[in-house]
Scaffold this active site. Structure first.
Site, PDB file in Angstrom:
ATOM      1  CD  GLU A  27      -6.329   4.925   0.258  1.00 46.96           C
ATOM      2  OE1 GLU A  27      -5.204   5.808   0.774  1.00 46.96           O
ATOM      3  OE2 GLU A  27      -6.192   4.282   0.674  1.00 46.96           O
ATOM      4  CG  HIS A  84       0.377   6.119  -0.642  1.00 44.63           C
ATOM      5  ND1 HIS A  84      -0.906   6.951  -1.175  1.00 44.63           N
ATOM      6  CD2 HIS A  84      -0.674   5.089   0.576  1.00 44.63           C
ATOM      7  CE1 HIS A  84      -2.123   6.373  -0.879  1.00 44.63           C
ATOM      8  NE2 HIS A  84      -1.713   5.798   0.763  1.00 44.63           N
ATOM      9  CG  HIS A  98      -2.201   0.904   1.687  1.00 44.88           C
ATOM     10  ND1 HIS A  98      -2.928   1.022   1.250  1.00 44.88           N
ATOM     11  CD2 HIS A  98      -1.561   2.223   1.786  1.00 44.88           C
ATOM     12  CE1 HIS A  98      -3.720   2.091   0.895  1.00 44.88           C
ATOM     13  NE2 HIS A  98      -2.833   3.419   1.781  1.00 44.88           N
ATOM     14  CD  GLU A  99       1.386   3.888   3.569  1.00 48.03           C
ATOM     15  OE1 GLU A  99       1.519   4.234   3.192  1.00 48.03           O
ATOM     16  OE2 GLU A  99       0.728   3.231   4.772  1.00 48.03           O
TER      17      GLU A  99
HETATM   18 ZN    ZN Z   1      -3.857   5.303   1.986  1.00 50.30          ZN
END
Ligand code: ZN
Length: 505
Positions: free
Chosen positions: A297, A271, A267-268
């Site tokens: 996101e 980003h 997830h990160e």
């Molecule tokens: Zn996030």
């Protein structure tokens, strides 16, 4: 002063503010990773000084004069040119910052500092009445803030705009209603299926040092550049783009639960890939800044879910995972593992929710916080309204407020208007991924993942999304990339394609 001079002055001021903010971001990263605990007080003085400085630089009356001069000049002739995009976003920030009176900014800072402490205590002790007066103050102040900023239809528009420029309450409501209507029956079917994953296999012994090596190698495979970034450990994972060549992500490792750190890192990393590919030559200006929280996101969810929870991804990684954790996974098949990381189960806690049920948690919060803001829902009635909404959308009812309306930090820091960006992100991710499949070939992309190759997808995202910064608003970016305004269908189609073979239709 000519309009060109005014534009140059704005560019210079924007970079100054960007540098100040990135210094604050680095201090904040340090505070959450390596700072000695006794440094807290001085650190908060440092950060608060820098944020005051950035605020002064932004609200300087000269900025207003420069903006007015450029706005009435031929520099704006091309509405899609660099100047027009930068000026549009500077104008938005300038108006937001100057319209809210300093006294209100100060009161919000004071009230939310106390509220965050009160929220922590209240959550720990399941004591909603202890948090209620703080939330009442916050709702009142956020209403005042919305009035000060101004809006055309709904006071919530003014708050949503902080995180998702250009989005409106009305559009979000239509989108979310449509999504909920189709999602609720799907959740019932899939979570009620006879076929149940054995999620116990994810809760065996996963030694932390091996988790770290495995997560780092996966992040690197997706394209995270460890010469331009770091991965460290914090209580609450985050990604902070410090500036060109420096993006920091964090995670937390649970020795008895594989998914927490691994999918958190994916997830990160999503980003971070966005931050790493913003155009460096525009750093500190809107063109070098991420488009919106929703688009941000979309990048994290795309890598975490659309890629990282797909079968082709694990066809590549699962044999390596088994080698890394032989004790935990020797007797586990790829199919069982794939099923376990794709469990569908309505649950109480948003941050633990699977990708199918997650958006219903957001819809609950969106409904409640818009009603709080209009006054249709008194703060005192929030716990009961929460239970009712959870029952309506997810069919589960929290036994206490700690696992109900007290679970998230957002309202305590005044982040009303933040939650919708999570679901917008999920919807954007699915719509972008559908466009990528169409343009790059669905089968070829799957073959890429089976081979542990992610460069073609990453470069597609850089080309269509990352390199634009804030050149386009999210809604316009989506139309350009996918040929359609944002809609729930690609997300629902993605879910059906993936979950019907697992849990039936
Ligand atoms: Zn996030």
């Amino acid at each position: 002063m000519t309009a060109a001079d005014a534009y140059a002055a704005l560019l210079h001021r924007s970079k100054e503010i960007g540098i100040i903010q990135s210094c604050a971001a680095l201090l904040s990263w340090d505070q959450q990773t390596y700072m000695p605990v006794k440094g807290t007080l001085w650190r908060s003085e440092q950060i608060s000084y820098l944020s005051t400085l950035a605020h002064e630089k932004l609200t300087d009356p000269q900025v207003g004069q420069w903006l007015a001069q450029v706005e009435s000049s031929e520099l704006m002739a091309d509405p899609e040119g660099e100047a027009a995009a930068n000026v549009r976003e500077w104008r938005r920030s300038y108006n937001r910052a100057t319209r809210v009176p300093a006294s209100l900014v100060a009161e919000l800072a004071r009230v939310t500092t106390a509220a965050q402490q009160a929220w922590q205590d209240a959550k720990l002790r399941n004591d909603f009445p202890g948090f209620q007066p703080h939330l009442e103050k916050i709702v009142r102040l956020k209403k005042e803030e919305a009035q000060a900023i101004g809006y055309s239809q709904h006071p919530y528009d003014a708050l949503l705009d902080e995180y998702e420029p250009g989005a409106t309450t009305k559009d979000v409501r239509i989108l979310f209603d449509n999504l909920a209507q189709q999602l609720v029956p799907l959740v019932k079917i899939w979570s009620g299926s006879q076929r149940r994953p054995d999620c116990g296999i994810l809760q065996r012994d996963y030694p932390v040092d091996r988790q770290r090596i495995f997560a780092e190698s996966a992040a690197a495979a997706l394209g995270f550049d460890f010469a331009a970034g770091r991965l460290d450990v914090t209580a609450h994972p985050f990604c902070s783009g410090i500036g060109p060549g420096d993006c920091r992500i964090t995670t937390r490792y649970n020795p008895r639960y594989f998914s927490e750190a691994f999918f958190g890192v994916l997830h990160e990393t999503g980003h971070a890939l966005y931050e790493m590919h913003l155009p460096a030559e525009h750093a500190g200006t809107p063109l070098g800044t991420a488009c919106s929280l929703g688009i941000h996101e979309s990048q994290s969810r795309l890598w975490e879910n659309q890629v990282g929870r797909s079968r082709p991804f694990w066809e590549h990684f699962f044999p390596r995972l088994q080698q890394t954790f032989p004790a935990a996974l020797a007797d586990v098949s790829l199919d069982d593992f794939y099923l376990a990381i794709n469990e569908v189960r309505p649950s109480l806690i948003r941050v633990e929710a699977d990708e199918v049920t997650y958006n219903l948690h957001i819809i609950v919060r969106f409904e409640l916080e818009t009603a709080l803001l209009t006054g249709d829902l008194p703060v005192a009635d929030l716990p009961a309204a929460w239970r009712q909404a959870m029952d309506k959308y997810l069919g589960v009812v929290p036994p206490d407020d700690s696992r109900g309306c007290l679970q998230d930090i957002h309202w305590s820091f005044g982040g009303i208007g933040y939650f919708p960006t999570y679901t917008l992100g999920n919807l954007y991710a699915a719509q972008f991924m559908a466009a990528a499949r169409q343009q790059l070939g669905a089968e070829q992309l799957q073959q890429d993942f089976r081979n542990g190759r992610f460069d073609r997808l990453r470069e597609w995202l850089v080309h269509h999304i990352h390199r634009h910064g804030q050149r386009y608003r999210a809604q316009e970016l989506c139309r350009r990339v996918t040929g359609q305004p944002l809609c729930p269908e690609p997300f629902l189609q993605y879910l059906r394609d993936k979950y019907e073979p697992l849990y039936g239709s």
